[in-house]
Write an enzyme that holds these catalytic residues in place. Structure first.
Site, short mmCIF file in Angstrom:
data_model
loop_
_atom_site.label_atom_id
_atom_site.label_comp_id
_atom_site.label_asym_id
_atom_site.label_seq_id
_atom_site.Cartn_x
_atom_site.Cartn_y
_atom_site.Cartn_z
CG ASP A 20 -1.65 1.24 1.49
OD1 ASP A 20 -1.83 2.01 0.52
OD2 ASP A 20 -2.07 1.48 2.64
CG ASN A 22 -2.83 5.50 -1.06
OD1 ASN A 22 -2.85 4.36 -0.57
ND2 ASN A 22 -3.80 5.99 -1.79
CG ASP A 28 -1.34 1.52 -3.73
OD1 ASP A 28 -0.15 1.40 -4.03
OD2 ASP A 28 -1.73 2.05 -2.65
CG ASP A 97 -7.26 -12.74 -12.98
OD1 ASP A 97 -8.07 -13.43 -13.61
OD2 ASP A 97 -6.76 -13.09 -11.89
CG ASP A 204 -11.90 -15.84 -13.06
OD1 ASP A 204 -11.20 -16.08 -12.07
OD2 ASP A 204 -13.15 -15.77 -13.02
CD GLU A 257 -9.89 -20.42 -11.67
OE1 GLU A 257 -9.93 -20.65 -10.45
OE2 GLU A 257 -10.67 -19.61 -12.21
CG HIS A 326 -6.64 -15.32 -5.90
ND1 HIS A 326 -6.13 -15.97 -7.00
CD2 HIS A 326 -7.95 -15.10 -6.18
CE1 HIS A 326 -7.08 -16.13 -7.90
NE2 HIS A 326 -8.20 -15.61 -7.42
CG ASP A 327 -9.39 -18.59 -5.85
OD1 ASP A 327 -9.80 -17.54 -5.34
OD2 ASP A 327 -9.45 -18.86 -7.06
C1 GLC Z 1 -11.89 -17.81 -9.99
C2 GLC Z 1 -11.09 -16.86 -9.16
C3 GLC Z 1 -11.82 -16.63 -7.87
C4 GLC Z 1 -13.16 -16.01 -8.20
C5 GLC Z 1 -13.94 -16.85 -9.21
C6 GLC Z 1 -15.05 -16.06 -9.81
O1 GLC Z 1 -12.01 -19.05 -9.41
O2 GLC Z 1 -9.79 -17.35 -8.97
O3 GLC Z 1 -11.11 -15.82 -6.99
O4 GLC Z 1 -13.91 -15.87 -7.05
O5 GLC Z 1 -13.14 -17.26 -10.28
O6 GLC Z 1 -14.56 -15.06 -10.64
CA CA Z 2 -3.41 2.21 -1.19
#
Ligand code: GLC
Ligand code: CA
Length: 540
Positions: A20, A22, A28, A97, A204, A257, A326-327
């Site tokens: 971050d 700011n 960011d 993404d 995605d 994905e 991140h999942d």
């Molecule tokens: C993918 C992403 C996930 C998101 C889902 C819907 O699985 O990695 O974070 O919630 O798609 O977009």
């Molecule tokens: Ca920020």
């Protein structure tokens, strides 16, 4: 043509939690720019950014309300251009993404569609429900499909008086790929970013974009309806068109994905002559500790994990290799031991990631062995899917203790807690109030400290990346499994043998003879494999 993405290590950034600049508590783009030297020094060749587009944040960026602008929390288009340029100056590529199965319900297209504005009526998947009532509403949804985030996949829209399909949250309506206008919009999104200099896309949930029919689905515990939209011919066709008409013109890289995809389907999606995707993220190895779906975790069984990995390694010509994103929960808390062997098991998992065959992906924080988060109450958690799962489990009268265990093991916020840069307040992530709690272990686990400790995960990661760069066998040579003992994974890559032990037990299996070139254990000679050991032995 030489494929750049085979030789590079890709690093995933979850922008909200990375840095971050700011003090508003939200990571960011300027924060990312400030860490480019760090990333260069680590040795990564490309960054995949989780979505930075405009979004009301129902699913933190995976619900996009404008594909061609940047979420103001993250910065501006100019910041993004600067990131692309500054990364390029360091020979680092940017991968965005691409979330095109759905938009946000706050996207202009959806607002127009719900109001039946001419040209936009069919941008989404609208249907009447079943059993019309006197007031114009319906008794039931159009079919029995369920959402990935639990509950029905349909929501009723008052304005339009119809249901729309949402395979994810109610604020993520699915786009209608039977409408050529939708395809053209998406094509222009790809062109917009490629023209700005990005090198590719992580696509995605890409294999669910095309719905062949909207008939009732067979009953499944999770995802009723899936046989009507998983990897349909229509999806293959769209991917091929996007590739031929756009991606190939820019030499852009794609990783899809691909949910619930088996080996045969993965081969098809990535077959060079079919021109669809370059690579996929397969889930098979991540499902070895799951029952039926991602919310129910069971005990980690290393041998099962190795067997699944091996099968994909042998059979798919080129894969991606990842243990975190991140999942997913943190790999050390899941496949390693974050209490007794945190450093060693994190290093072993990193070793695995960087020596298997395929494009390696590292998730932010993995390079310092960040762990799952000891959340103590539901209101500390922001992940929408966790709230949905919690509600269902409560409805089913699961005991409280079990529900909480489930939450801790599966919440996606385990991966999303802010990056731990140093041991000062805010962990060097922010000077303000972080959007999501910082893991209290930041005083022990952080970049600053790790960079100074010779035995740390980050120092080992840097060595591994440099080693992969210097030894083409780890890219080009086939994967060949060597029989070992229970709990131990052993394989050959060209002139090297790799030994990995993802258990806390010393094994009777011995590290083979040869020159020890890299090890997370102070090993100087062959011998019995130690707990969580990772060692590379060269033939000569
Ligand atoms: C993918 C992403 C996930 C998101 C889902 C819907 O699985 O990695 O974070 O919630 O798609 O977009
Ligand atoms: Ca920020």
């Amino acid at each position: 043509m030489e494929k750049w993405w085979k030789r590079k290590v890709i690093y995933q950034i979850y922008p909200r939690s990375f840095c971050d600049s700011n003090g508003d508590g939200i990571g960011d783009i300027r924060g990312i720019i400030s860490k480019l030297d760090y990333l260069k020094d680590l040795g990564v060749g490309a960054l995949w950014l989780s979505p930075v587009y405009k979004s009301p944040n129902d699913d933190y960026g995976y619900d996009i309300s404008d594909y061609k602008s940047i979420n103001p929390e993250f910065g501006t288009l100019e910041d993004m251009d600067e990131l692309i340029a500054q990364a390029k100056a360091r020979d680092i590529r940017i991968i965005m993404d691409l979330v095109i199965n759905h938009t946000s319900d706050e996207h202009g297209w959806f607002i127009k569609s719900r109001n039946r504005e001419p040209g936009y009526e069919d941008y989404y998947i609208w249907r009447d429900g079943k059993g019309r009532k006197a007031d114009g509403t319906f008794k039931r949804a159009p079919n029995n499909w369920s959402s990935f985030f639990t509950g029905s996949a349909w929501a009723f829209d008052e304005t339009r008086g119809q249901y729309y399909l949402h395979l994810f949250s109610q604020k993520q309506p699915d786009l209608n790929y039977n409408n050529p206008a939708v395809y053209n919009e998406i094509k222009s999104v790809l062109e917009f970013w490629l023209e700005r200099g990005v090198s590719g896309f992580r696509c995605d949930v890409i294999n669910v974009i095309y719905k062949t029919s909207l008939a009732n689905g067979k009953r499944h515990i999770a995802l009723t309806g899936k046989e009507h939209y998983l990897s349909q011919e229509g999806c293959h066709k769209i991917l091929n068109r996007l590739n031929e008409e756009v991606l190939s013109k820019y030499d852009a890289y794609t990783v899809g994905e691909t949910v619930m995809v088996g080996l045969e389907e993965a081969k098809k999606l990535t077959a060079e002559e079919r021109k669809e995707l370059d690579t996929v993220f397969s889930f098979a190895h991540m499902e070895t500790d799951q029952i039926n779906n991602q919310w129910f975790k069971t005990k980690f069984k290393p041998d099962k994990f190795y067997n699944v990995l091996s099968k994909w390694q042998r059979e798919l010509p080129w894969n991606t290799v990842y243990l975190e994103n991140h999942d997913q929960p943190r790999s050390v808390s899941r496949f390693g031991d974050d209490k007794n062997y945190r450093m060693r098991s994190s290093a072993a998992l990193m070793g695995l990631t960087l020596t298997l065959r395929g494009t390696p992906f590292i998730f932010e924080g993995q390079e310092i062995g960040m762990t799952n988060m000891p959340f103590t109450s539901l209101n500390q958690i922001k992940d929408i899917s966790t709230h949905n799962v919690y509600a269902i489990a409560k409805k089913l009268h699961f005991p409280k203790k079990i529900i909480w265990k489930l939450v801790l093991a599966s919440t996606r916020d385990n991966a999303r807690t802010p990056m731990q840069w140093n041991d000062k307040k805010g962990a060097g992530f922010t000077t303000g109030e972080p959007w999501l709690m910082i893991n209290p272990n930041y005083r022990i686990i952080n970049v600053e400290k790790d960079l100074k400790s010779p035995g740390s995960v980050i120092v080992f990661t840097k060595k591994l990346i440099a080693f992969r760069d210097a030894h083409p066998d780890f890219v080009d040579a086939p994967f060949e499994r060597i029989p070992s003992a229970k709990g131990v994974f052993c394989y050959r890559r060209g002139g090297f043998t790799v030994v990995v032990n993802l258990t806390a037990k010393k094994s009777k299996f011995r590290v083979p003879n040869g020159t020890i070139v890299l090890s997370n254990f102070a090993r100087s000679a062959p011998g019995a494999v130690e707990p969580y050991e990772f060692t590379i032995v060269a033939d000569k």
